[in-house]
Design a protein around this motif. Structure first.
Motif, PDB file in Angstrom:
ATOM      1  N   ARG A 136       0.832  -1.204   0.000  1.00 40.74           N
ATOM      2  CA  ARG A 136       0.000   0.000   0.000  1.00 40.74           C
ATOM      3  C   ARG A 136       0.870   1.258   0.000  1.00 40.74           C
ATOM      4  NH1 ARG A 136      -4.964   1.192   2.942  1.00 40.74           N
ATOM      5  NH2 ARG A 136      -5.409   3.321   2.302  1.00 40.74           N
ATOM      6  N   ARG A 137       2.037   1.159   0.600  1.00 46.54           N
ATOM      7  CA  ARG A 137       3.045   2.237   0.605  1.00 46.54           C
ATOM      8  C   ARG A 137       2.576   3.526   1.267  1.00 46.54           C
ATOM      9  NH1 ARG A 137       6.964   2.297  -4.458  1.00 46.54           N
ATOM     10  NH2 ARG A 137       7.071   0.090  -4.886  1.00 46.54           N
ATOM     11  N   THR A 138       1.706   3.426   2.229  1.00 49.19           N
ATOM     12  CA  THR A 138       1.398   4.614   3.024  1.00 49.19           C
ATOM     13  C   THR A 138       2.027   4.434   4.392  1.00 49.19           C
ATOM     14  OG1 THR A 138      -0.641   3.631   3.815  1.00 49.19           O
ATOM     15  CG2 THR A 138      -0.808   5.019   1.884  1.00 49.19           C
ATOM     16  N   GLY A 318     -13.146   5.712  -2.518  1.00 51.49           N
ATOM     17  CA  GLY A 318     -12.014   6.067  -1.668  1.00 51.49           C
ATOM     18  C   GLY A 318     -12.363   6.106  -0.200  1.00 51.49           C
ATOM     19  N   ARG A 319     -13.556   5.673   0.154  1.00 51.31           N
ATOM     20  CA  ARG A 319     -13.988   5.751   1.550  1.00 51.31           C
ATOM     21  C   ARG A 319     -14.286   4.369   2.087  1.00 51.31           C
ATOM     22  NH1 ARG A 319     -15.224  10.152  -1.165  1.00 51.31           N
ATOM     23  NH2 ARG A 319     -15.316  12.171  -0.130  1.00 51.31           N
ATOM     24  N   LEU A 550      -1.039  13.418   5.998  1.00 54.63           N
ATOM     25  CA  LEU A 550      -0.353  12.514   5.085  1.00 54.63           C
ATOM     26  C   LEU A 550      -0.370  13.044   3.658  1.00 54.63           C
ATOM     27  CD1 LEU A 550      -1.585   9.120   6.419  1.00 54.63           C
ATOM     28  CD2 LEU A 550       0.535  10.304   6.885  1.00 54.63           C
ATOM     29  N   GLY A 551      -0.989  14.139   3.433  1.00 53.58           N
ATOM     30  CA  GLY A 551      -1.072  14.699   2.098  1.00 53.58           C
ATOM     31  C   GLY A 551      -2.261  15.616   2.069  1.00 53.58           C
ATOM     32  N   GLY A 553      -4.873  15.681   0.260  1.00 52.53           N
ATOM     33  CA  GLY A 553      -6.184  15.052   0.125  1.00 52.53           C
ATOM     34  C   GLY A 553      -6.473  14.036   1.208  1.00 52.53           C
ATOM     35  N   GLU A 554      -5.643  13.951   2.196  1.00 53.55           N
ATOM     36  CA  GLU A 554      -5.842  12.928   3.218  1.00 53.55           C
ATOM     37  C   GLU A 554      -5.938  13.598   4.577  1.00 53.55           C
ATOM     38  OE1 GLU A 554      -3.406   9.584   2.390  1.00 53.55           O
ATOM     39  OE2 GLU A 554      -3.567   8.873   4.433  1.00 53.55           O
TER      40      GLU A 554
ATOM     41  N   GLN B  71      -9.300   7.706   1.510  1.00 54.38           N
ATOM     42  CA  GLN B  71      -8.047   6.972   1.278  1.00 54.38           C
ATOM     43  C   GLN B  71      -7.695   7.124  -0.195  1.00 54.38           C
ATOM     44  OE1 GLN B  71      -8.130   3.045   3.074  1.00 54.38           O
ATOM     45  NE2 GLN B  71      -9.583   3.698   4.614  1.00 54.38           N
ATOM     46  N   PRO B  72      -7.158   8.281  -0.573  1.00 57.66           N
ATOM     47  CA  PRO B  72      -7.021   8.593  -1.997  1.00 57.66           C
ATOM     48  C   PRO B  72      -6.017   7.729  -2.726  1.00 57.66           C
ATOM     49  CG  PRO B  72      -6.029  10.291  -0.653  1.00 57.66           C
ATOM     50  CD  PRO B  72      -6.627   9.318   0.291  1.00 57.66           C
ATOM     51  N   ASP B  73      -5.098   7.075  -1.992  1.00 59.72           N
ATOM     52  CA  ASP B  73      -4.101   6.264  -2.689  1.00 59.72           C
ATOM     53  C   ASP B  73      -4.711   5.013  -3.301  1.00 59.72           C
ATOM     54  OD1 ASP B  73      -4.350   5.551   0.163  1.00 59.72           O
ATOM     55  OD2 ASP B  73      -3.054   3.894  -0.414  1.00 59.72           O
ATOM     56  N   GLN B  83      -5.165  10.532  -5.499  1.00 60.49           N
ATOM     57  CA  GLN B  83      -3.838  11.071  -5.207  1.00 60.49           C
ATOM     58  C   GLN B  83      -2.876   9.909  -5.180  1.00 60.49           C
ATOM     59  OE1 GLN B  83      -3.472  13.269  -1.654  1.00 60.49           O
ATOM     60  NE2 GLN B  83      -3.631  15.182  -2.758  1.00 60.49           N
ATOM     61  N   HIS B  85       0.495   7.728  -4.091  1.00 61.92           N
ATOM     62  CA  HIS B  85       1.003   7.458  -2.747  1.00 61.92           C
ATOM     63  C   HIS B  85       1.659   8.703  -2.193  1.00 61.92           C
ATOM     64  CE1 HIS B  85       0.216   3.348  -3.662  1.00 61.92           C
ATOM     65  NE2 HIS B  85       0.958   3.444  -4.738  1.00 61.92           N
ATOM     66  N   ALA B  86       1.100   9.184  -1.095  1.00 63.28           N
ATOM     67  CA  ALA B  86       1.525  10.478  -0.585  1.00 63.28           C
ATOM     68  C   ALA B  86       2.979  10.463  -0.147  1.00 63.28           C
ATOM     69  CB  ALA B  86       0.634  10.878   0.572  1.00 63.28           C
ATOM     70  N   ARG B  87       3.435   9.316   0.323  1.00 64.57           N
ATOM     71  CA  ARG B  87       4.774   9.283   0.919  1.00 64.57           C
ATOM     72  C   ARG B  87       5.774   8.513   0.074  1.00 64.57           C
ATOM     73  NH1 ARG B  87       5.510  11.142   6.552  1.00 64.57           N
ATOM     74  NH2 ARG B  87       3.930  12.734   6.512  1.00 64.57           N
ATOM     75  N   ARG B  88       5.412   8.239  -1.149  1.00 61.91           N
ATOM     76  CA  ARG B  88       6.310   7.399  -1.947  1.00 61.91           C
ATOM     77  C   ARG B  88       7.653   8.113  -2.135  1.00 61.91           C
ATOM     78  NH1 ARG B  88       4.407   4.859  -7.520  1.00 61.91           N
ATOM     79  NH2 ARG B  88       3.784   3.118  -6.236  1.00 61.91           N
ATOM     80  N   ARG B  90       9.869   8.832  -0.039  1.00 59.39           N
ATOM     81  CA  ARG B  90      10.282   9.812   0.953  1.00 59.39           C
ATOM     82  C   ARG B  90      11.633   9.434   1.542  1.00 59.39           C
ATOM     83  NH1 ARG B  90       9.104  10.681   6.258  1.00 59.39           N
ATOM     84  NH2 ARG B  90       9.183  12.852   6.870  1.00 59.39           N
ATOM     85  N   ARG B  91      11.834   8.146   1.697  1.00 59.30           N
ATOM     86  CA  ARG B  91      13.109   7.728   2.265  1.00 59.30           C
ATOM     87  C   ARG B  91      13.928   6.991   1.226  1.00 59.30           C
ATOM     88  NH1 ARG B  91      11.367   5.505   7.945  1.00 59.30           N
ATOM     89  NH2 ARG B  91       9.515   6.675   7.455  1.00 59.30           N
TER      90      ARG B  91
END
Lengths: 639, 91
Positions: A136-138, A318-319, A550-551, A553-554, B71-73, B83, B85-88, B90-91
């Motif tokens: 998922r990469r969040t 998205g919900r 987290l962004g 839109g989040e 959960q836009p990802d 959107q 991945h917000a944090r892709r 990052r590290r």
């Protein structure tokens, strides 16, 4: 030996490599072919097939086919096919690779004839499944996935300890029914952890809702059911499992009342349904083992369908919170209809798969004269219908907003298109649920023991219909109480999510109290240009802090960043206290926290607030541990 | 609405109870109806009570992990709220 080529894990391992190498479109074909090949192999494998390998002093049985492993193998292959089709729209190469490896390892678990092979596949399964969450990469999925891994590795070590004790006591590695004893109980706890038996269940509701859309569908099929298989293989008739099973069945129901997130609600229903299987294993008669196996089989099919429905909602809107959803029924009719097939199956409506499997468990309980168990299981099935059949679909698709408009322009929630592959997978699963409902003999013929049970008698159908009708009536009467609230419920994961923070805080206070001189000598530093407030220390020394959204839109929480920031003020104060003063002292503007000097490498290794430790320290520590392990290994090998 | 639903429910209840008498499968006539109605009420009341006194917490109880409304990802790229991945990276 040539039978080893028929091991159903093999096509999955090959496919896991191929999906990384081939173009994405060909990956679709691989995802369909791997389960089909596995199914053909299972068809070829006759009961009684056994492949032995010699390894060191042990004789391993890497492939054992018997009446108990076959039904699990068949349903695992079906689940991989359905989930693979479902994931065509969302899954990329790495996620597919993890999913296939995970499914393949689950086959390895159910076809393992000895404990070492069992353990190896068990661990591969745990690790591969973690990547379905991490894919998922969040940030949330990262934390959740690491907690999942931590819990399962802990369970795996319990299993290993049990196996070592077992081999030490009996000298045998073969995986058959255990005698009660230390080894058996260690292995049983490991299996219980994986089957999500409270209080070892919290990983499930924690991790499954954070996985990718198709990842959750894969996850729901294998981990708990492989554990049910292991319990049925090793611990039939262990009486404690009856009590734990019925506690599970009711525990999941209670949490489902309170839950707001639809995928987490379904996760708690996995706990509840696996409770039936665990209780059946505890009863341990032939009918009960049949019931556990049949229920696992049907459960994989309908729970997959339910999670696919929830995933389709998530993909389209998205919900996942019922408090955010509602008013989308007219725009997602097909998904709603297919979801309802799963819902009536899990609620054991006559003519659907849940009825023919759940009644076996209930019949096994009443056959042993356990009247209280029968009653409690029936009450739990009331809860199942209440949540997955009534509350969840009502809250998700209807809610306070009604059926909603037919077109997107008017609706408060935008509903995107659901891809045909998702619909196809759901339709396939729904068709199978219906088929098993009207032709229960198809399911019963696969069971480990011959089934002579007639599920469609008039009495059972009338009683079940009454139960369902009056549950619906009670739901209708209680509807005002059942609207979803935006809360989280604490569960046993509190022990590793919240307690360490309290311990750290306590430790900090004790340490500060023992060195009062520092506190008195260092005056509190305040910035005059900024208003003093509890949110100030945010960002002082902890860039990982999730107080930052987290962004764009989040949004974090219900539009109340101030409250959120206040919530972490405690942690941030700790961070400010322990962080090395990388920031200048004027920016660390806080309260009474003393400004500590720059700490040593070792101290930073054990203080997460100080940020990641230097790479060299990690390597040195890891190297030392590896060296120690090698020395221990050699020490154990010398006679 | 409730008044209109009462007659069919009463009819079904009576029919089911009579059927129970003749079939003799249930411990007593109307057993299924009792389990359905009272089981459901007990589950909801007990769970809600447990939630109030013991289990429910505000959503920011785990401060780092407030459940997001959106959960836009997970949305496809063509969705207006999508959107990546917000944090892709990052590290």
């Amino acid at each position: 030996m040539s039978d080893l080529l028929l091991h159903p894990t093999l096509p999955f391992v090959v496919a896991a490599l191929l999906v990384r190498l081939l173009p994405h479109k060909l990956g679709h074909v691989v995802m369909v072919l791997a389960p089909v090949v596995a199914m053909a192999q299972i068809w070829q494998l006759e009961a009684g097939t056994s492949v032995q390998l010699d390894y060191l002093d042990w004789q391993l049985e890497v492939l054992r086919v018997d009446a108990l492993s076959t039904p699990f193998g068949v349903v695992f292959a079906i689940a991989a096919l359905i989930a693979g089709i479902y994931g065509m729209a969302t899954q990329l190469g790495p996620e597919r690779s993890a999913a296939l490896l995970y499914a393949g390892a689950a086959f390895g678990v159910v076809y393992a004839g000895d404990l070492l092979t069992f353990f190896l596949f068990w661990e591969i399964k745990a690790i591969a499944s973690t990547f379905l969450i991490l894919a998922r990469r969040t940030e949330r999925s990262g934390r959740s996935g690491m907690r999942y891994l931590f819990v399962h590795i802990f369970g795996g070590k319990l299993l290993l300890a049990g196996i070592i004790v077992h081999v030490w006591q009996t000298g045998s590695l073969s995986f058959t029914a255990f005698e009660p004893g230390v080894a058996a109980y260690l292995i049983m706890v490991a299996c219980m952890l994986s089957a999500a038996v409270p209080p070892l269940h919290a990983w499930l509701a924690d991790a499954y809702p954070e996985a990718t859309i198709a990842g959750t569908v894969f996850l729901s099929a294998y981990t708990t059911k492989a554990a049910v298989y292991a319990l049925a293989r090793g611990f039939p008739g262990f009486e404690i499992l009856i009590y734990l099973g019925v506690i599970m069945a009711l525990y999941g129901v209670v949490y489902a009342v309170l839950e707001n997130d639809i995928r987490r609600l379904l996760g708690y229903h996995i706990v509840s349904q696996v409770g039936y299987m665990v209780a059946a294993v505890g009863i341990g008669t032939e009918l009960a083992i049949n019931g556990a196996t049949a229920h696992a089989f049907a459960h994989i099919l309908y729970k997959g369908l339910l999670l696919m429905g929830a995933g389709a909602v998530l993909y389209a809107t998205g919900r996942a919170k019922m408090s955010e959803l509602g008013g989308i029924a007219n725009r997602m009719r097909l998904v709603l209809a297919l979801y309802m097939v799963g819902a009536v199956s899990i609620s054991s409506f006559p003519l659907f798969s849940g009825f023919v499997s759940k009644e076996l468990v209930v019949a096994a309980a009443s056959g042993e004269g356990l009247v209280w168990l029968v009653l409690l299981l029936k009450v739990a099935s009331v809860g199942t219908f209440l949540h997955t059949g009534l509350k969840l679909p009502f809250g998700t698709w209807v809610g306070k907003k009604g059926l909603g408009p037919r077109l997107n322009e008017k609706g408060p929630v935008y509903v995107g298109a659901v891809p045909a592959s998702m619909i196809a997978a759901m339709a396939l699963s729904a068709a199978l649920n219906f088929l098993l409902g009207i032709r229960p003999q198809l399911l019963y013929d696969l069971m480990p023991y011959p089934v002579t049970y007639d599920v469609y008698t008039l009495g059972k159908v009338v009683e079940k219909s009454q139960i369902l009708l009056f549950t619906a009536l009670a739901f209708w009467l209680l509807l005002p109480k059942l609207h979803a609230k935006a809360v989280v419920s604490v569960d046993t994961d509190w022990v590793y999510r919240k307690l360490p923070g309290y311990v750290r805080e306590l430790w900090r206070r004790v340490v500060t109290r023992t060195t009062p001189s520092k506190r008195s000598t260092v005056p509190p530093i305040r910035i005059t240009t900024e208003p003093a407030g509890p949110a100030e220390p945010v960002g002082a020394g902890e860039p990982e802090d999730a107080a930052e959204p987290l962004g764009a839109g989040e949004p974090v929480g219900p539009a109340d960043p101030a409250r959120n920031a206040a919530g972490i003020a405690g942690d941030a104060a700790t961070a400010a206290a322990t962080a090395p003063s990388t920031a200048t002292t004027t920016t660390v503007a806080t309260s009474e926290a003393p400004v500590t000097p720059r700490r040593g490498v070792l101290a930073r290794l054990f203080s997460p607030a100080a940020g990641p430790p230097p790479l060299i320290a990690t390597w040195v520590l890891g190297g030392l541990m590896l060296l120690g392990a090698i020395i221990l290994l050699f020490a154990s090998l010398t006679p | 609405m409730i008044r209109r639903a009462i007659p069919p429910i009463v009819v079904l209840f009576v029919l089911g109870t009579i059927a129970d008498v003749f079939i003799g499968y249930s411990p007593f006539p109307g057993y299924g109806a009792a389990i359905g109605l009272f089981g459901c009420i007990v589950i909801v009341v007990v769970s809600k009570w447990l939630g109030t006194v013991l289990l429910d917490r505000p959503e920011d109880y785990y401060p780092d992990e407030v459940p997001p409304d959106l959960q836009p990802d997970l949305l496809p790229p063509e969705h207006p709220e999508h959107q990546p991945h917000a944090r892709r990276g990052r590290r």
